[in-house]
Design an enzyme around this catalytic site. Structure first.
Site, PDB file in Angstrom:
ATOM      1  N   LYS A 134      -2.480  -1.741  -2.135  1.00 35.53           N
ATOM      2  CA  LYS A 134      -2.760  -1.969  -3.551  1.00 35.53           C
ATOM      3  C   LYS A 134      -1.827  -3.048  -4.114  1.00 35.53           C
ATOM      4  O   LYS A 134      -1.003  -3.597  -3.391  1.00 35.53           O
ATOM      5  CB  LYS A 134      -2.597  -0.654  -4.324  1.00 35.53           C
ATOM      6  CG  LYS A 134      -3.505   0.480  -3.818  1.00 35.53           C
ATOM      7  CD  LYS A 134      -4.990   0.158  -3.876  1.00 35.53           C
ATOM      8  CE  LYS A 134      -5.896   1.360  -3.886  1.00 35.53           C
ATOM      9  NZ  LYS A 134      -6.466   1.743  -2.576  1.00 35.53           N
TER      10      LYS A 134
HETATM   11  C1  LIG Z   1      -7.142   3.274  -2.512  1.00 36.35           C
HETATM   12  C2  LIG Z   1      -8.167   4.064  -3.218  1.00 36.35           C
HETATM   13  C3  LIG Z   1      -8.116   5.466  -3.259  1.00 36.35           C
HETATM   14  C4  LIG Z   1      -7.128   6.282  -2.476  1.00 36.35           C
HETATM   15  O1  LIG Z   1      -5.808   5.983  -2.738  1.00 36.35           O
HETATM   16  P1  LIG Z   1      -4.656   6.671  -1.842  1.00 36.35           P
HETATM   17  O2  LIG Z   1      -3.420   6.412  -2.653  1.00 36.35           O
HETATM   18  O3  LIG Z   1      -4.665   5.957  -0.540  1.00 36.35           O
HETATM   19  O4  LIG Z   1      -4.974   8.103  -1.710  1.00 36.35           O
HETATM   20  C5  LIG Z   1      -9.060   6.141  -4.017  1.00 36.35           C
HETATM   21  N1  LIG Z   1     -10.021   5.483  -4.689  1.00 36.35           N
HETATM   22  C6  LIG Z   1     -10.123   4.142  -4.656  1.00 36.35           C
HETATM   23  C7  LIG Z   1     -11.199   3.468  -5.432  1.00 36.35           C
HETATM   24  C8  LIG Z   1      -9.204   3.382  -3.906  1.00 36.35           C
HETATM   25  O5  LIG Z   1      -9.319   2.063  -3.865  1.00 36.35           O
END
Ligand SMILES: *Cc1c(COP(=O)(O)O)cnc(C)c1O
Length: 376
Positions: free
Chosen positions: A183
């Protein structure tokens, strides 16, 4: 030729100092001073009444599904064009996912199709702010209010982005953020739950701490902590929180650099969009995004395969996503489509995501653009 990676985490340099501080302190478990600082940062910078760090956005979504009091047989409306965690959180509670198509321009949940998907079993709507571009929260919140539904924003990709000036994740009843290594702002693995009302926030604290009132105990509100409710362990360690705090403190600068890279692609590719060769993601007037993803949609899967191959031959790591949930093995068992999901199916088969990160160089971006143009 150097490889251009798809993603590179933005390291500020202060992470190591904060980590050393935690190690020297000897208090490695969760909910120490760094966690408190992250909570305070999120609450003040995002304007969220309550913010709780979690070990992942997945964990935050799971707490929110518990707070929505989802029961077996309930239905939850969400896009099929999303990551599996959006669905899993509710399926773990026995709910059925009702998948609604996305808009071809923003790639977000098509708010005009939501009402047709509502039944007497519907309990919640889960808008996913794709690429940190806000969904139409005015319309979604109005629909939810009309039908007595909860709104849980999957703002995994949304830190630093707003809808009408309000931080993504703070517009619904609950918001879930991710600090996963891919992210914009990262902690390796990490997330946060944003909660609007006080009663839900108090309940969330208990669910997150193994169903106990340990948070009250740590504040000195009670003299021992006990088992209060079903719950699990959703909190990150202080090591994670320390790393994250360094990132949060620099998040404006990191986001600005991503946006600059995003804009360079945009400026270069707008003429190709005008010539009908590809489709870029539209950013609504109300939305200020964060440059999380640079997405383009081509005509066909065959063309996408050719373009990805051409990029790979130039050592450029481009990619695509998502395999639509409604067509996946678990999606078929635990969900159903509301109407035709033709935009979802097209985007899922013909999308390309270009490498974008805070320190991508202009010359690397020029190589990506040149390779893309010659492959189209
Ligand atoms: C990355 C992501 C998640 C999950 O995030 P984590 O921190 O890896 O659990 C959930 N929803 C969306 C849309 C994402 O891009």
């Amino acid at each position: 030729m150097d490889t251009i990676p798809f993603n590179r985490p933005p390291i500020t340099g202060r992470e190591i100092d904060y980590l050393k501080h935690v190690i020297d302190s000897g208090n490695l478990a969760g909910d120490g001073p760094y966690t408190q600082k992250c909570h305070a940062w999120l609450a003040s910078q995002l304007g969220s009444p309550h913010a709780l760090l979690t070990h992942s956005c997945t964990g935050a979504l799971e707490i929110a599904a518990l707070l929505c009091d989802i029961q077996p047989g309930d239905e939850v409306i969400m896009p099929s064009f999303t990551f599996v965690s959006t669905a899993n959180a509710f399926v773990l509670r026995g709910a059925t996912c009702v998948f609604v198509d996305i808009r071809a321009d923003t790639l977000n949940l098509d708010e005009t199709l939501i009402e047709a998907a509502i039944t007497d079993k519907t309990r919640a709507i889960v808008p996913v702010h794709y690429a940190g571009v806000g969904c139409d929260m005015d319309t979604i919140n109005a629909i939810a209010a009309r039908h007595g539904l909860k709104v849980l924003e999957d703002a995994a990709q949304g830190l630093g982005a707003t809808w009408r000036g309000q931080a993504l994740g703070t517009l619904g009843d609950f918001g879930a953020l991710s600090f996963h290594g891919t992210k914009n702002i990262v902690a390796g693995e990490g997330g946060a739950l944003l909660v609007r009302d006080d009663a839900h926030a108090e309940h969330a604290e208990i669910l997150r701490e193994k169903g106990t009132d340990r948070s009250r105990f740590l504040r000195g509100d009670v003299d021992k902590y006990t088992w209060q409710d079903v719950g699990s362990s959703y909190l990150p360690s202080e090591l994670t929180a320390a790393f994250l705090l360094a990132q949060l403190e620099d998040s404006q600068a990191i986001t600005a650099r991503r946006l600059a890279a995003w804009q360079r692609y945009r400026d270069a590719l707008l003429p190709l969009e005008a010539a009908g060769k590809l489709r870029l993601q539209a950013i609504p007037e109300e939305a200020r995004h964060n440059g999380h993803i640079f997405s383009l949609v081509l005509d066909s899967e065959a063309q996408r395969t050719r373009v990805l191959q051409a990029l790979r031959e130039q050592s450029i790591q481009a990619t695509s996503h998502y395999v639509s949930l409604h067509a996946s093995p678990a999606g078929l068992r635990h969900g159903r489509a509301s109407g035709a999901l033709s935009v979802t199916e097209h985007v899922s088969s013909a999308q390309v995501r270009l490498p974008v990160y805070a320190d991508i160089t202009e010359s690397d971006q020029a190589r990506v653009i040149a390779t893309l143009c010659s492959a189209l």
